[in-house]
Design an enzyme around this catalytic site. Structure first.
Site, PDB file in Angstrom:
ATOM      1  N   LYS A  10       0.809  -1.035  -0.174  1.00 15.21           N
ATOM      2  CA  LYS A  10       0.056   0.088  -0.002  1.00 15.21           C
ATOM      3  C   LYS A  10       0.688   1.182   0.061  1.00 15.21           C
ATOM      4  CE  LYS A  10      -3.801  -2.482   2.670  1.00 15.21           C
ATOM      5  NZ  LYS A  10      -4.658  -2.195   3.853  1.00 15.21           N
ATOM      6  N   TYR A  50     -12.220  -2.806  -3.204  1.00 15.60           N
ATOM      7  CA  TYR A  50     -12.729  -2.891  -2.030  1.00 15.60           C
ATOM      8  C   TYR A  50     -14.337  -2.876  -2.263  1.00 15.60           C
ATOM      9  CZ  TYR A  50      -8.322  -2.102   0.110  1.00 15.60           C
ATOM     10  OH  TYR A  50      -6.843  -2.212   0.929  1.00 15.60           O
ATOM     11  N   PHE A  58     -15.019   3.268   7.349  1.00 13.81           N
ATOM     12  CA  PHE A  58     -13.788   3.634   7.159  1.00 13.81           C
ATOM     13  C   PHE A  58     -13.309   3.532   5.497  1.00 13.81           C
ATOM     14  CE2 PHE A  58     -13.855  -1.027   8.015  1.00 13.81           C
ATOM     15  CZ  PHE A  58     -13.565  -1.574   6.897  1.00 13.81           C
ATOM     16  N   ARG A  86      -1.222 -14.456   3.863  1.00  8.82           N
ATOM     17  CA  ARG A  86      -1.997 -13.896   5.022  1.00  8.82           C
ATOM     18  C   ARG A  86      -1.213 -13.960   6.297  1.00  8.82           C
ATOM     19  NH1 ARG A  86      -6.576 -10.375   4.069  1.00  8.82           N
ATOM     20  NH2 ARG A  86      -7.511 -11.432   5.862  1.00  8.82           N
ATOM     21  N   THR A  92      -4.963  -7.485  10.900  1.00  6.36           N
ATOM     22  CA  THR A  92      -5.221  -6.278  10.231  1.00  6.36           C
ATOM     23  C   THR A  92      -4.758  -5.019  11.032  1.00  6.36           C
ATOM     24  OG1 THR A  92      -7.292  -7.293   9.213  1.00  6.36           O
ATOM     25  CG2 THR A  92      -7.163  -4.689   9.216  1.00  6.36           C
ATOM     26  N   ARG A 103       3.182  -6.757   9.035  1.00  6.07           N
ATOM     27  CA  ARG A 103       2.673  -5.578   9.813  1.00  6.07           C
ATOM     28  C   ARG A 103       2.941  -5.458  11.309  1.00  6.07           C
ATOM     29  NH1 ARG A 103      -3.418  -7.410   7.504  1.00  6.07           N
ATOM     30  NH2 ARG A 103      -3.526  -6.145   5.564  1.00  6.07           N
ATOM     31  N   ASN A 117      -1.631  -0.290   7.098  1.00  5.71           N
ATOM     32  CA  ASN A 117      -0.925  -1.568   7.612  1.00  5.71           C
ATOM     33  C   ASN A 117      -0.152  -2.365   6.363  1.00  5.71           C
ATOM     34  OD1 ASN A 117      -3.196  -2.246   6.047  1.00  5.71           O
ATOM     35  ND2 ASN A 117      -4.553  -3.270   7.567  1.00  5.71           N
ATOM     36  N   HIS A 120      -1.779  -5.527   1.438  1.00  2.00           N
ATOM     37  CA  HIS A 120      -3.018  -6.329   1.306  1.00  2.00           C
ATOM     38  C   HIS A 120      -2.643  -7.572   0.840  1.00  2.00           C
ATOM     39  CE1 HIS A 120      -6.998  -7.422  -0.431  1.00  2.00           C
ATOM     40  NE2 HIS A 120      -6.355  -7.900  -1.521  1.00  2.00           N
ATOM     41  N   GLU A 131      -9.494 -10.200  -7.790  1.00  2.00           N
ATOM     42  CA  GLU A 131      -8.495  -9.113  -7.551  1.00  2.00           C
ATOM     43  C   GLU A 131      -7.403  -9.173  -8.692  1.00  2.00           C
ATOM     44  OE1 GLU A 131      -7.416  -9.506  -3.398  1.00  2.00           O
ATOM     45  OE2 GLU A 131      -9.443  -8.863  -2.696  1.00  2.00           O
TER      46      GLU A 131
HETATM   47  P1  IDP Z   1      -7.110  -6.999   5.625  1.00  2.00           P
HETATM   48  O1  IDP Z   1      -6.755  -6.017   4.973  1.00  2.00           O
HETATM   49  O2  IDP Z   1      -6.367  -7.721   6.864  1.00  2.00           O
HETATM   50  O3  IDP Z   1      -7.906  -8.007   4.742  1.00  2.00           O
HETATM   51  P2  IDP Z   1     -10.114  -5.934   5.623  1.00  2.00           P
HETATM   52  O4  IDP Z   1     -10.992  -6.009   6.889  1.00  2.00           O
HETATM   53  O5  IDP Z   1     -10.256  -6.281   4.392  1.00  2.00           O
HETATM   54  O6  IDP Z   1      -8.404  -6.162   6.519  1.00  2.00           O
HETATM   55  O7  IDP Z   1     -10.000  -4.286   5.549  1.00  2.00           O
HETATM   56  C1  IDP Z   1      -9.522  -3.649   4.527  1.00  2.00           C
HETATM   57  C2  IDP Z   1      -8.325  -2.536   5.064  1.00  2.00           C
HETATM   58  O8  IDP Z   1      -9.222  -1.691   5.574  1.00  2.00           O
HETATM   59  C3  IDP Z   1      -7.578  -2.711   6.041  1.00  2.00           C
HETATM   60  O9  IDP Z   1      -6.373  -3.680   5.623  1.00  2.00           O
HETATM   61  C4  IDP Z   1      -7.433  -1.595   6.770  1.00  2.00           C
HETATM   62  O10 IDP Z   1      -6.510  -0.701   6.122  1.00  2.00           O
HETATM   63  C5  IDP Z   1      -8.695  -1.045   6.568  1.00  2.00           C
HETATM   64  N1  IDP Z   1      -9.390  -1.372   7.756  1.00  2.00           N
HETATM   65  C6  IDP Z   1     -10.194  -2.262   8.246  1.00  2.00           C
HETATM   66  N2  IDP Z   1     -10.813  -2.533   9.235  1.00  2.00           N
HETATM   67  C7  IDP Z   1     -10.583  -1.001   9.709  1.00  2.00           C
HETATM   68  C8  IDP Z   1     -11.231  -0.546  10.891  1.00  2.00           C
HETATM   69  O11 IDP Z   1     -12.026  -0.732  11.559  1.00  2.00           O
HETATM   70  N3  IDP Z   1     -10.567   0.977  10.993  1.00  2.00           N
HETATM   71  C9  IDP Z   1     -10.006   1.676  10.103  1.00  2.00           C
HETATM   72  N4  IDP Z   1      -9.495   0.981   9.051  1.00  2.00           N
HETATM   73  C10 IDP Z   1      -9.775  -0.356   8.738  1.00  2.00           C
HETATM   74 MG    MG Z   2      -9.389  -7.846   3.380  1.00  2.00          MG
END
Ligand code: IDP
Ligand code: MG
Length: 140
Positions: A10, A50, A58, A86, A92, A103, A117, A120, A131
């Site tokens: 990212k 997304y 968010f 993963r 996350t 991370r 973070n 992805h 994707e």
């Molecule tokens: P992942 O990247 O671990 O698969 P996802 O739930 O798919 O997590 O969320 C996509 C991205 O959105 C995350 O990597 C993070 O950057 C952001 N994100 C997810 N949940 C939150 C939250 O509760 N608060 C703020 N940002 C979030």
């Molecule tokens: Mg995800």
């Protein structure tokens, strides 16, 4: 065909100069790089990528963050690479992601609405196929 996954370094990872370190970890784990390209995302591409998060609190900060600079888009290949990346990426939330993960070792909380973070990774075979076709239509 061997399993493939879509990985993104990212904009925070690219800006902090961590692209090489993240690619190193993917290669050191033993996965094969199939495609690596520095790209500027667009709102349209991110809305597809997304789709599952559209409407969440968010989502707008996430899109703004993902537009803040270039992203390194990667396709990696290997048995169980989806699950394996993963695991390399970690949880996350970078504050609590396990040490040893990308991370957990390289990320932290910043005063932003979205969690920055670094990476992805596709979360299922279905997501990976979807994707990869979004980021690398020529590979699908
Ligand atoms: P992942 O990247 O671990 O698969 P996802 O739930 O798919 O997590 O969320 C996509 C991205 O959105 C995350 O990597 C993070 O950057 C952001 N994100 C997810 N949940 C939150 C939250 O509760 N608060 C703020 N940002 C979030
Ligand atoms: Mg995800």
């Amino acid at each position: 065909m061997t399993e493939r996954t879509l990985i993104l370094v990212k904009p925070d990872g690219v800006q902090r100069g961590l692209s090489g370190e993240i690619l190193r970890r993917i290669e050191a784990k033993g996965y094969t790089l199939v495609a690596v390209e520095l790209r500027q995302a667009t709102p349209e591409l991110l809305e597809q990528h997304y789709a599952e998060h559209v409407g969440k609190p968010f989502y707008e900060p996430l899109v703004e963050f993902m537009l803040s600079g270039p992203t390194l888009a990667v396709v990696a290949e290997g048995e169980r690479v989806i699950e394996g990346f993963r695991s390399l990426a970690g949880a996350t939330d970078p504050t609590t992601a396990a040490p040893g993960t990308i991370r957990g070792d390289l990320g932290r909380q910043w005063p932003t609405k979205v969690l920055q973070n670094l990476v992805h990774g596709s979360d299922s075979e279905e997501s990976a196929a979807r994707e990869i076709s979004i980021w690398f239509p020529g590979l699908a």
